[in-house]
Motif scaffolding. Structure first.
Motif, PDB file in Angstrom:
ATOM      1  N   PHE A   1      -1.523  -1.070   8.615  1.00 44.47           N
ATOM      2  CA  PHE A   1      -2.791  -0.849   9.278  1.00 44.47           C
ATOM      3  C   PHE A   1      -3.330  -2.201   9.696  1.00 44.47           C
ATOM      4  O   PHE A   1      -2.794  -3.248   9.362  1.00 44.47           O
ATOM      5  CB  PHE A   1      -3.791  -0.084   8.395  1.00 44.47           C
TER       6      PHE A   1
ATOM      7  N   LYS B   1       9.362   1.928   2.200  1.00 46.97           N
ATOM      8  CA  LYS B   1       8.685   1.969   3.495  1.00 46.97           C
ATOM      9  C   LYS B   1       7.400   1.151   3.433  1.00 46.97           C
ATOM     10  O   LYS B   1       6.865   0.871   2.367  1.00 46.97           O
ATOM     11  CB  LYS B   1       8.362   3.413   3.892  1.00 46.97           C
TER      12      LYS B   1
ATOM     13  N   TRP C   1       2.323   2.259  15.536  1.00 42.73           N
ATOM     14  CA  TRP C   1       2.540   0.967  14.876  1.00 42.73           C
ATOM     15  C   TRP C   1       3.858   0.362  15.316  1.00 42.73           C
ATOM     16  O   TRP C   1       4.808   1.064  15.654  1.00 42.73           O
ATOM     17  CB  TRP C   1       2.488   1.134  13.359  1.00 42.73           C
TER      18      TRP C   1
ATOM     19  N   THR D   1       3.399   0.803   4.599  1.00 38.89           N
ATOM     20  CA  THR D   1       2.199   1.400   5.153  1.00 38.89           C
ATOM     21  C   THR D   1       1.477   0.307   5.928  1.00 38.89           C
ATOM     22  O   THR D   1       1.076  -0.701   5.348  1.00 38.89           O
ATOM     23  CB  THR D   1       1.281   1.935   4.037  1.00 38.89           C
TER      24      THR D   1
ATOM     25  N   ASP E   1       4.290   9.422  14.247  1.00 47.12           N
ATOM     26  CA  ASP E   1       2.932   8.935  14.447  1.00 47.12           C
ATOM     27  C   ASP E   1       2.869   8.156  15.769  1.00 47.12           C
ATOM     28  O   ASP E   1       3.036   6.944  15.783  1.00 47.12           O
ATOM     29  CB  ASP E   1       2.524   8.044  13.272  1.00 47.12           C
TER      30      ASP E   1
ATOM     31  N   GLN F   1       6.727  -5.080  -0.079  1.00 50.19           N
ATOM     32  CA  GLN F   1       7.051  -3.777  -0.631  1.00 50.19           C
ATOM     33  C   GLN F   1       6.345  -3.584  -1.977  1.00 50.19           C
ATOM     34  O   GLN F   1       6.181  -4.541  -2.749  1.00 50.19           O
ATOM     35  CB  GLN F   1       8.560  -3.641  -0.800  1.00 50.19           C
TER      36      GLN F   1
ATOM     37  N   PHE G   1       0.811  -1.207   0.000  1.00 49.85           N
ATOM     38  CA  PHE G   1       0.000   0.000   0.000  1.00 49.85           C
ATOM     39  C   PHE G   1       0.848   1.263   0.000  1.00 49.85           C
ATOM     40  O   PHE G   1       1.784   1.396   0.783  1.00 49.85           O
ATOM     41  CB  PHE G   1      -0.944   0.009   1.214  1.00 49.85           C
ATOM     42  N   GLU G   2       0.531   2.181  -0.889  1.00 45.74           N
ATOM     43  CA  GLU G   2       0.956   3.582  -0.922  1.00 45.74           C
ATOM     44  C   GLU G   2       2.422   3.798  -1.226  1.00 45.74           C
ATOM     45  O   GLU G   2       2.763   4.277  -2.284  1.00 45.74           O
ATOM     46  CB  GLU G   2       0.598   4.301   0.397  1.00 45.74           C
ATOM     47  N   HIS G   3       3.310   3.482  -0.298  1.00 42.74           N
ATOM     48  CA  HIS G   3       4.683   3.954  -0.404  1.00 42.74           C
ATOM     49  C   HIS G   3       5.456   3.223  -1.503  1.00 42.74           C
ATOM     50  O   HIS G   3       5.334   2.018  -1.667  1.00 42.74           O
ATOM     51  CB  HIS G   3       5.421   3.786   0.929  1.00 42.74           C
TER      52      HIS G   3
END
Length: 307
Positions: free
Chosen positions: A191, A187, A275, A189, A283, A215, A181-183
């Motif tokens: 959840f 890195k 996390w 992500t 965060d 990744q 996801f996303e990065h």
């Protein structure tokens, strides 16, 4: 020349910045601040603070001690029920058994079950129109499923019911899910949640089966292979343990009592948990430490807010 003199006289009549409350606050933080030292301790000494973990409990005790040191009153823990705690295993592992035999960088999704030891299975790509995927759901039997985009059904505005049906079908067929996801910079992500309804705000709930993050670059490589018609087989091991529930969790609370209107409340805060694969700095160590620094600064300067 007269204008210059007038401006100089006006400047003398205005209080200097050092005399204003906001300037005193900023000067205290700049010249005597402890935010960086506190953030380093929280990040480096205590580290990641997944909800329900021992590290979070350590961070809460540390935060209570700091709040007392920085002048807060009525420092205490407010208790609430949290469904379950989760502890990451030390043995997450994945590699290709076909093509290059590449070792994949992999981590388990928190609160999803582990694999029962190391499993080996063919990989299938979940990608396409929701109607078609539902019709072909049996093709994922016994497979490790690589998540791709699910496109809305034709002539259908709301695909959520179909997507939920797809995930329900995977729950009883797939042996594991793999996603990224996303990065795109190496890195992760992360959840996950012990709340079964957690994702409904965004998507139907994920199936409660082993779920691996890899990744994005590696996910793209697997997707290319599968879309090219290649057989892809993978070895996968995901650890992690989930506790019985509910478990007791806590908010850390302290007060600066209002000097005139103590029944009116201004809240300053940040979430202390984080996390587990990071140090919990951005965060949300930054928010938590900003709250502590606010408290420390008010205490040092003797500021008595009305509320």
């Amino acid at each position: 020349m007269k204008r210059l003199i007038l401006l100089a006289l006006l400047a003398l009549a205005i209080p200097t910045n050092a005399q204003t409350p906001d300037a005193r606050i900023m000067s205290q933080i700049k010249d005597h601040g402890k935010a960086m030292a506190d953030l380093e301790y929280l990040s480096d000494q205590i580290g990641s603070r997944l909800t329900g973990s021992k590290n979070l409990a350590s961070a809460q005790q540390w935060a209570m001690q700091k709040m007392k040191e920085y002048g807060a009153e009525k420092v205490h823990l407010e208790e609430y029920d949290f469904p379950r705690s989760w502890t990451r295993g030390m043995d997450d592992h994945a590699r290709l058994l076909t093509q290059s035999g590449m070792q994949l960088t992999v981590h388990a999704m928190p609160w999803n079950p582990p694999t029962q030891g190391t499993i080996q299975a063919d990989v299938a790509l979940l990608r396409g129109n929701a109607d078609d995927l539902l019709k072909e759901i049996d093709r994922y039997q016994g497979k490790i499923v690589l998540l791709g985009p699910i496109f809305p059904p034709k002539n259908k505005a709301d695909e959520s019911k179909d997507t939920k049906a797809i995930y329900e079908g995977l729950k009883t067929r797939a042996v594991a899910l793999v996603g990224a996801f996303e990065h795109d910079d190496g890195k992760f992500t992360m959840f996950g949640s012990p709340f079964d309804y957690y994702f409904e705000e965004f998507l139907p709930p994920w199936p409660r089966i082993p779920f691996a993050f890899i990744q994005p670059e590696q996910r793209s490589m697997l997707s290319r292979l599968l879309r090219g018609g290649n057989k892809v087989r993978m070895e996968l091991n995901l650890g992690g343990t989930t506790s019985e529930g509910p478990v007791k969790e806590h908010n850390v609370v302290g007060e600066i009592r209002g000097s005139e209107k103590p029944d009116e409340v201004v809240i300053v805060g940040g979430h202390l948990d984080s996390w587990d694969l990071g140090t919990g700095t951005t965060d949300n160590g930054t928010g938590s430490i900003a709250s502590l620094e606010t408290l420390r600064t008010f205490h040092e300067l003797g500021i008595k807010p009305k509320r």
